[in-house]
Design a protein around this motif. Structure first.
Motif, PDB file in Angstrom:
ATOM      1  N   ALA A 184      41.133  -1.472  44.699  1.00  0.00           N
ATOM      2  CA  ALA A 184      41.807  -1.436  43.433  1.00  0.00           C
ATOM      3  C   ALA A 184      42.356   0.072  43.007  1.00  0.00           C
ATOM      4  O   ALA A 184      43.053   0.123  42.087  1.00  0.00           O
ATOM      5  N   ASP A 185      41.563   0.920  43.460  1.00  0.00           N
ATOM      6  CA  ASP A 185      42.078   2.275  43.313  1.00  0.00           C
ATOM      7  C   ASP A 185      43.385   2.965  43.932  1.00  0.00           C
ATOM      8  O   ASP A 185      43.687   3.932  43.893  1.00  0.00           O
ATOM      9  N   TYR A 186      43.908   1.762  44.590  1.00  0.00           N
ATOM     10  CA  TYR A 186      45.136   2.418  45.711  1.00  0.00           C
ATOM     11  C   TYR A 186      46.352   1.891  45.413  1.00  0.00           C
ATOM     12  O   TYR A 186      46.079   0.349  44.844  1.00  0.00           O
ATOM     13  N   ASP A 187      47.409   1.983  45.672  1.00  0.00           N
ATOM     14  CA  ASP A 187      48.730   1.199  45.506  1.00  0.00           C
ATOM     15  C   ASP A 187      49.103   0.559  47.042  1.00  0.00           C
ATOM     16  O   ASP A 187      50.062  -0.399  46.851  1.00  0.00           O
ATOM     17  N   LEU A 188      48.921   1.077  48.045  1.00  0.00           N
ATOM     18  CA  LEU A 188      49.195   0.751  49.232  1.00  0.00           C
ATOM     19  C   LEU A 188      48.064   0.852  50.227  1.00  0.00           C
ATOM     20  O   LEU A 188      47.589   1.862  50.436  1.00  0.00           O
ATOM     21  N   ILE A 189      47.758  -0.157  50.939  1.00  0.00           N
ATOM     22  CA  ILE A 189      47.047  -0.243  52.458  1.00  0.00           C
ATOM     23  C   ILE A 189      47.709  -0.099  53.636  1.00  0.00           C
ATOM     24  O   ILE A 189      48.749  -0.866  53.710  1.00  0.00           O
ATOM     25  N   ILE A 190      47.605   0.768  54.456  1.00  0.00           N
ATOM     26  CA  ILE A 190      48.184   0.880  55.741  1.00  0.00           C
ATOM     27  C   ILE A 190      46.826   0.916  56.820  1.00  0.00           C
ATOM     28  O   ILE A 190      46.020   1.634  56.928  1.00  0.00           O
ATOM     29  N   ILE A 191      46.857  -0.620  57.371  1.00  0.00           N
ATOM     30  CA  ILE A 191      45.975  -0.813  58.497  1.00  0.00           C
ATOM     31  C   ILE A 191      46.336  -0.854  59.971  1.00  0.00           C
ATOM     32  O   ILE A 191      47.217  -1.837  59.975  1.00  0.00           O
ATOM     33  N   GLY A 192      45.790  -0.521  60.949  1.00  0.00           N
ATOM     34  CA  GLY A 192      46.251  -0.857  62.322  1.00  0.00           C
ATOM     35  C   GLY A 192      45.487  -2.191  62.669  1.00  0.00           C
ATOM     36  O   GLY A 192      44.618  -2.568  62.306  1.00  0.00           O
ATOM     37  N   ALA A 193      46.323  -2.714  64.041  1.00  0.00           N
ATOM     38  CA  ALA A 193      45.890  -3.816  64.352  1.00  0.00           C
ATOM     39  C   ALA A 193      44.460  -3.623  65.035  1.00  0.00           C
ATOM     40  O   ALA A 193      44.184  -2.574  65.458  1.00  0.00           O
ATOM     41  N   SER A 194      43.912  -4.736  65.214  1.00  0.00           N
ATOM     42  CA  SER A 194      42.440  -4.551  66.008  1.00  0.00           C
ATOM     43  C   SER A 194      42.605  -5.117  67.440  1.00  0.00           C
ATOM     44  O   SER A 194      43.741  -5.633  67.613  1.00  0.00           O
ATOM     45  N   ASP A 195      41.793  -5.224  68.207  1.00  0.00           N
ATOM     46  CA  ASP A 195      41.834  -5.664  69.697  1.00  0.00           C
ATOM     47  C   ASP A 195      42.320  -7.063  69.521  1.00  0.00           C
ATOM     48  O   ASP A 195      42.680  -7.416  70.803  1.00  0.00           O
TER      49      ASP A 195
END
Length: 226
Positions: A184-195
């Motif tokens: 909620a404190d952020y505008d964008l999440i950038i998340i890498g793929a998992s295995d």
């Protein structure tokens, strides 16, 4: 159909120009959208492919989709945006778990942060199946030691990648839950793929897919070609 395609491409090119992005429109006739995208990527020798996703990211909905058709086989970096009314971006959250996908996520975050004047927070979730706030309150030293080790882990990855970011470490019984709790404190999440990204039931893996489905903000999922 050809005229309609060219009209859509004109609109896309104009919007790119309005955002200060250099873009060149190209239309290709092919037997499927994924094959067309992959062919264009080969012709243009692109470094990455950026796509958008609508709706929920769930196994039954992935089968036969253009995004999955490209993401599962492309031999280059893949970015998929699950948009949730993304507009101005001031704060970017990057969950860190190690590996090439995390590093790509941090690199993308840095480029966007420079472009938008945004700040980056790199965070990790420390798993503790027996953790609860009540238990933690009775053992604050153990909690702090656990968080310190997590922050050191993130700091080492940031140094390796050459990215400057704020650092956060949270303790939770579930990785995706730990991420969702602070979005909620952020505008964008950038998340890498998992295995698990290559498994048919997932698009980028269990954690990225769950975060994309549950987050109240936009999520950019990334998969490195390495």
């Amino acid at each position: 159909m050809r005229r309609e395609q060219e009209t859509l491409l004109d609109v896309a090119s104009r919007r790119a120009t309005e955002q200060g992005i250099r873009a060149r429109a190209s239309a290709l006739v092919a037997h499927s959208v994924p094959s067309a995208l992959l062919n264009i990527a080969d012709i243009e020798q692109t470094d990455l492919i950026l796509m958008g996703w609508r709706g929920e990211v769930r196994g039954p909905l992935l089968r036969g989709t253009n995004v999955a058709g490209v993401a599962k086989v492309a031999d280059r970096n893949i970015l998929v945006l699950k948009d949730n009314s993304l507009s101005k971006v001031d704060r970017i959250l990057v969950p860190v778990g190690g590996g090439p996908h995390t590093k790509l996520g941090l690199q993308v975050a840095q480029q966007l942060a420079v472009q938008w004047g945004a700040t980056i927070t790199a965070m990790t979730v420390l798993l503790d199946r027996d953790y609860s706030d009540a238990v933690s309150a009775f053992d604050p030293e153990s909690r702090q030691s656990h968080q310190d080790s997590g922050e050191e882990f993130v700091r080492d990855i940031l140094k390796e990648v050459g990215v400057t970011a704020e650092i956060a470490a949270v303790i939770d019984t579930d990785i995706s839950h730990g991420i969702i709790n602070i979005v909620a404190d952020y505008d964008l999440i950038i998340i890498g793929a998992s295995d698990e990204w290559a498994v048919r039931r997932w698009l980028f893996g269990s954690v990225p897919d769950k975060v994309a489905n549950q987050a109240s903000v936009s999520v950019l999922m990334v998969r490195s070609k390495d």
